[in-house]
Design a protein around this motif. Structure first.
Motif, short mmCIF file in Angstrom:
data_model
loop_
_atom_site.label_atom_id
_atom_site.label_comp_id
_atom_site.label_asym_id
_atom_site.label_seq_id
_atom_site.Cartn_x
_atom_site.Cartn_y
_atom_site.Cartn_z
N GLY A 48 1.15 7.40 12.20
CA GLY A 48 2.19 7.84 12.27
C GLY A 48 3.03 6.58 10.93
N VAL A 49 2.83 6.32 10.23
CA VAL A 49 3.77 5.68 9.14
C VAL A 49 3.77 6.50 8.09
CG1 VAL A 49 3.75 3.81 7.78
CG2 VAL A 49 3.43 3.42 10.00
N PRO A 50 4.84 7.15 7.50
CA PRO A 50 4.83 7.71 6.12
C PRO A 50 3.69 7.25 5.13
CG PRO A 50 6.92 7.21 7.63
CD PRO A 50 6.45 6.62 7.99
N ARG A 51 3.40 8.95 5.09
CA ARG A 51 2.24 8.67 3.71
C ARG A 51 2.67 7.88 2.96
NH1 ARG A 51 -0.32 10.01 -0.45
NH2 ARG A 51 -2.34 10.62 -0.74
N GLU A 52 3.72 8.46 1.97
CA GLU A 52 5.07 7.63 0.79
C GLU A 52 5.18 6.08 1.40
OE1 GLU A 52 8.37 9.58 3.24
OE2 GLU A 52 5.89 9.78 2.87
N VAL A 53 5.20 6.09 2.24
CA VAL A 53 5.05 4.37 3.17
C VAL A 53 3.83 3.28 2.83
CG1 VAL A 53 6.18 2.43 4.49
CG2 VAL A 53 7.06 4.55 5.06
N ILE A 54 2.70 3.88 2.88
CA ILE A 54 1.49 2.94 3.28
C ILE A 54 1.31 2.95 1.67
CG2 ILE A 54 -0.78 3.56 3.77
CD1 ILE A 54 -0.32 4.77 6.44
N GLU A 55 1.74 4.40 0.74
CA GLU A 55 0.81 4.64 -0.49
C GLU A 55 1.71 3.26 -1.27
OE1 GLU A 55 2.42 7.69 -2.83
OE2 GLU A 55 0.58 7.85 -3.98
N PHE A 56 3.09 2.98 -1.31
CA PHE A 56 3.44 2.19 -1.55
C PHE A 56 3.07 0.68 -1.35
CE2 PHE A 56 7.53 0.75 -3.76
CZ PHE A 56 8.03 -1.09 -3.47
N SER A 57 2.42 0.31 -0.27
CA SER A 57 2.12 -1.25 0.87
C SER A 57 0.89 -1.13 -0.50
CB SER A 57 2.18 -0.17 2.19
OG SER A 57 1.01 -1.58 2.20
N ILE A 58 -0.26 -0.43 -0.81
CA ILE A 58 -1.65 -0.49 -1.34
C ILE A 58 -1.67 -0.21 -2.70
CG2 ILE A 58 -3.59 1.28 -1.79
CD1 ILE A 58 -3.62 -0.16 1.15
N ASN A 59 -0.31 0.37 -3.28
CA ASN A 59 0.18 0.60 -4.12
C ASN A 59 0.60 -0.73 -5.08
OD1 ASN A 59 -0.76 2.77 -4.83
ND2 ASN A 59 0.71 4.05 -5.25
N GLU A 60 1.43 -1.69 -4.54
CA GLU A 60 2.68 -2.63 -4.38
C GLU A 60 1.55 -3.71 -4.01
OE1 GLU A 60 4.61 -2.48 -6.70
OE2 GLU A 60 4.86 -0.49 -6.87
N GLY A 61 0.48 -4.00 -3.79
CA GLY A 61 -0.21 -4.84 -2.81
C GLY A 61 0.53 -5.81 -1.77
N ILE A 62 1.40 -4.95 -1.14
CA ILE A 62 1.98 -5.89 -0.68
C ILE A 62 0.69 -5.90 0.85
CG2 ILE A 62 3.61 -5.61 1.50
CD1 ILE A 62 4.73 -5.66 -0.92
#
Length: 319
Positions: free
Chosen positions: A258-272
């Motif tokens: 249920g986490v917004p897609r853009e948040v997860i995308e940011f996590s993956i792309n930025e290597g958090i």
């Protein structure tokens, strides 16, 4: 898979002392980008259910302490949680750490226009954190120590990890330490910037910190070694899917957590949050992390976390 419901029937079975008579396996999870959700969404757990005549149910927790309490009570047989609670469970419960499923994942954040540019600038500031039982607490203490400060030099504000971003956005605190997806959520909406990542604070597995562990009760693993192996193999398959097809993984997490897609995308792309198919909890890494928790007085001097590398080594070699 029934999802997040913990059935009355399984509760009765646990109370009666026959936790597995119903062949329902309860897995503790948290609303974060844990690979176990990918294993579910991709159908990997369904395959295990059919092959072994079992049924998996997820039981969700907001943080690790109640998750460990549930494992101690026999209410869950396996769990995915932050490394702090995972190590505490493997040291003090009849359980073992069997995988390290996420690297890094934690960060200290501040407001973008705060003027705070280093950890040393936190002196006299109010810092939100998710409690002394969390792995974020000793990470914060180490970051302070490395900067020549101590806990006495800041004002700690205990809160839920999910609330750190909103507290920063409102100006209620000057800084905060939390884990993903809460880190990426705050960064994605512009309410925070990273001051220091966990990998910079404590790189103990290559250049990375260890963020999330997967562990299981000893009696369950003894009763169901083939199911345990299959679940760990499903985790490795999930990690491979995340690495090879991150867009598919992002969509799965968005639907499952249920986490917004853009948040997860940011996590993956930025290597958090960082993923790898080598999920083995090797002794050297676990020893370094254990000493870290002992130095922070989260573990006692005689606490000795128990690990089992056999499942993850076999799964990795077969990958």
């Amino acid at each position: 898979m029934k999802g997040l419901t913990f059935t009355l029937a399984s509760t009765i079975a646990l109370v009666a002392g026959s936790a597995y008579a119903q062949e329902v396996i309860n897995i503790g999870v948290q609303p974060a980008t844990q690979p176990i959700y990918i294993a579910e969404a991709a159908g990997f757990l369904d395959e295990i259910e059919k092959a072994h005549n079992v049924e998996f149910e997820f039981k969700s927790f907001s943080y690790g302490a109640p998750e460990n309490q549930a494992m101690a009570a026999g209410e869950i047989q396996m769990a995915s949680a932050g490394m702090g609670p995972a190590i505490v469970a493997s040291a003090r419960l009849e359980a073992k750490l069997i995988a390290i499923t996420i690297l890094d994942q934690t960060a200290i954040m501040v407001q973008p226009d705060s003027g705070i540019e280093s950890v040393a600038d936190l002196k006299g500031k109010t810092v939100a954190y998710p409690g002394k039982g969390s792995q974020q607490y000793p990470l914060l203490l180490k970051a302070l120590s490395d900067a020549g400060l101590s806990e006495d030099d800041i004002k700690l504000f205990k809160t839920k990890g999910s609330d750190v971003g909103s507290l920063l956005a409102s100006g209620s605190v000057d800084a905060g330490v939390t884990w993903d997806p809460h880190v990426s959520g705050a960064l994605a909406n512009g309410s925070a910037k990273v001051l220091l990542t966990s990998g910079k604070i404590l790189p103990i597995k290559g250049d990375h910190y260890i963020g999330n562990g997967f562990y299981a009760r000893n009696d369950f693993m003894e009763e169901y070694p083939e199911v345990t192996q299959a679940v760990v193999e499903a985790l490795v398959r999930a990690e491979r899917l995340i690495l090879d097809d991150p867009e598919a993984a992002i969509n799965m997490w968005a639907a499952e957590v249920g986490v917004p897609r853009e948040v997860i995308e940011f996590s993956i792309n930025e290597g958090i949050s960082v993923y790898t198919t080598d999920i083995t909890p090797d002794q050297e890494t676990v020893d370094a992390y254990t000493q870290f928790l002992k130095d922070a007085q989260i573990l006692e001097a005689d606490d000795a976390p128990k690990i089992d590398t056999s499942f993850s080594e076999k799964a990795y070699n077969a990958e």
